[in-house]
Write a protein that holds these residues in place. Structure first.
Motif, PDB file in Angstrom:
ATOM      1  N   GLN A  29      12.024  -3.207  -6.031  1.00  0.00           N
ATOM      2  CA  GLN A  29      10.925  -4.044  -6.516  1.00  0.00           C
ATOM      3  C   GLN A  29      11.198  -5.528  -6.240  1.00  0.00           C
ATOM      4  OE1 GLN A  29      10.848  -2.545 -10.543  1.00  0.00           O
ATOM      5  NE2 GLN A  29       9.073  -1.244 -10.117  1.00  0.00           N
ATOM      6  N   ASN A  32       4.567  -6.729   1.964  1.00  0.00           N
ATOM      7  CA  ASN A  32       3.843  -5.880   2.914  1.00  0.00           C
ATOM      8  C   ASN A  32       4.765  -5.045   3.795  1.00  0.00           C
ATOM      9  OD1 ASN A  32       1.189  -6.664   2.138  1.00  0.00           O
ATOM     10  ND2 ASN A  32       1.587  -8.632   3.124  1.00  0.00           N
ATOM     11  N   LYS A  61       8.081  -0.097   0.597  1.00  0.00           N
ATOM     12  CA  LYS A  61       7.120   0.659  -0.211  1.00  0.00           C
ATOM     13  C   LYS A  61       7.427   2.149  -0.162  1.00  0.00           C
ATOM     14  CE  LYS A  61       3.163  -2.445   0.292  1.00  0.00           C
ATOM     15  NZ  LYS A  61       1.746  -2.491   0.741  1.00  0.00           N
ATOM     16  N   TYR A  62       7.770   2.630   1.022  1.00  0.00           N
ATOM     17  CA  TYR A  62       8.108   4.041   1.208  1.00  0.00           C
ATOM     18  C   TYR A  62       9.367   4.395   0.405  1.00  0.00           C
ATOM     19  CZ  TYR A  62       9.962   8.161   3.577  1.00  0.00           C
ATOM     20  OH  TYR A  62      10.502   9.389   3.852  1.00  0.00           O
ATOM     21  N   ASP A 122      -1.138   3.985  -1.539  1.00  0.00           N
ATOM     22  CA  ASP A 122      -1.049   2.622  -1.015  1.00  0.00           C
ATOM     23  C   ASP A 122      -0.560   2.617   0.427  1.00  0.00           C
ATOM     24  OD1 ASP A 122      -0.926  -0.354  -1.150  1.00  0.00           O
ATOM     25  OD2 ASP A 122       1.224   0.024  -0.977  1.00  0.00           O
ATOM     26  N   LEU A 123       0.449   3.419   0.709  1.00  0.00           N
ATOM     27  CA  LEU A 123       0.958   3.487   2.077  1.00  0.00           C
ATOM     28  C   LEU A 123      -0.119   3.948   3.046  1.00  0.00           C
ATOM     29  CD1 LEU A 123       4.490   4.894   1.334  1.00  0.00           C
ATOM     30  CD2 LEU A 123       4.036   2.834   2.684  1.00  0.00           C
ATOM     31  N   GLY A 159       2.039   5.171  -4.874  1.00  0.00           N
ATOM     32  CA  GLY A 159       2.775   4.651  -3.720  1.00  0.00           C
ATOM     33  C   GLY A 159       2.324   5.288  -2.419  1.00  0.00           C
ATOM     34  N   THR A 174       8.562   4.540  -3.251  1.00  0.00           N
ATOM     35  CA  THR A 174       7.782   5.753  -3.530  1.00  0.00           C
ATOM     36  C   THR A 174       8.686   6.971  -3.582  1.00  0.00           C
ATOM     37  OG1 THR A 174       5.798   4.814  -2.525  1.00  0.00           O
ATOM     38  CG2 THR A 174       5.904   7.215  -2.681  1.00  0.00           C
ATOM     39  N   PRO A 181       6.277  -1.841   4.840  1.00  0.00           N
ATOM     40  CA  PRO A 181       6.020  -0.425   4.575  1.00  0.00           C
ATOM     41  C   PRO A 181       7.284   0.374   4.273  1.00  0.00           C
ATOM     42  CG  PRO A 181       5.698  -0.891   6.901  1.00  0.00           C
ATOM     43  CD  PRO A 181       5.920  -2.202   6.208  1.00  0.00           C
ATOM     44  N   LEU A 204      10.582  -6.136  -2.642  1.00  0.00           N
ATOM     45  CA  LEU A 204       9.139  -6.164  -2.382  1.00  0.00           C
ATOM     46  C   LEU A 204       8.505  -7.489  -2.799  1.00  0.00           C
ATOM     47  CD1 LEU A 204       8.050  -2.514  -3.153  1.00  0.00           C
ATOM     48  CD2 LEU A 204       7.525  -3.799  -1.067  1.00  0.00           C
ATOM     49  N   THR A 255       5.319   8.552   6.059  1.00  0.00           N
ATOM     50  CA  THR A 255       4.570   8.840   4.833  1.00  0.00           C
ATOM     51  C   THR A 255       4.006  10.256   4.826  1.00  0.00           C
ATOM     52  OG1 THR A 255       3.900   6.525   4.673  1.00  0.00           O
ATOM     53  CG2 THR A 255       2.574   8.126   3.445  1.00  0.00           C
TER      54      THR A 255
END
Length: 110
Positions: free
Chosen positions: A9, A17, A22-23, A44-45, A41, A26, A19, A12, A55
């Motif tokens: 976090q 942005n 974020k992956y 969003d991806l 998550g 998630t 990916p 991020l 993803t």
């Protein structure tokens, strides 16, 4: 794991942005059984980073584990399209096998 989530976090915040970050976040939620966070998550991806091939396989498997077979099949199919476009043949093969297994056309033990 909680420390890993906090760390991701923080990363991020610096690169909102990214990916991969974020992956990774998630997938931590998946491991912890935080289904709502994991689903958010993945969604969003798909919306913000449609071409992030990694993803699709994991989102499909997540959906299968929640008995959402039809949606998993859709995700695999979309992932196969993206992998083909990006010429990522390794991912394409994995997605095809997952798709065939999800549709009952392939025994995953083969």
């Amino acid at each position: 794991m909680e420390g890993r989530i906090a760390q991701l976090q923080e990363f991020l915040k610096e690169s909102p942005n990214d990916p991969f970050l974020k992956y990774a976040l998630t997938m931590e939620y998946v491991k912890l059984g935080e289904d709502g966070q994991a689903l958010a998550g993945f969604e969003d991806l798909l919306s913000a980073h449609e071409d992030y091939v990694g993803t699709y396989y994991h989102f499909g498997k997540f959906l299968e584990s929640k008995q959402e077979q039809d949606r998993a099949i859709e995700i695999y199919e979309k992932g196969m399209q993206i992998a083909q476009q990006k010429r990522n043949f390794h991912a394409l093969g994995e997605l095809r096998n997952a798709h065939l297994a999800a549709t009952g056309l392939l025994d995953e033990d083969e």
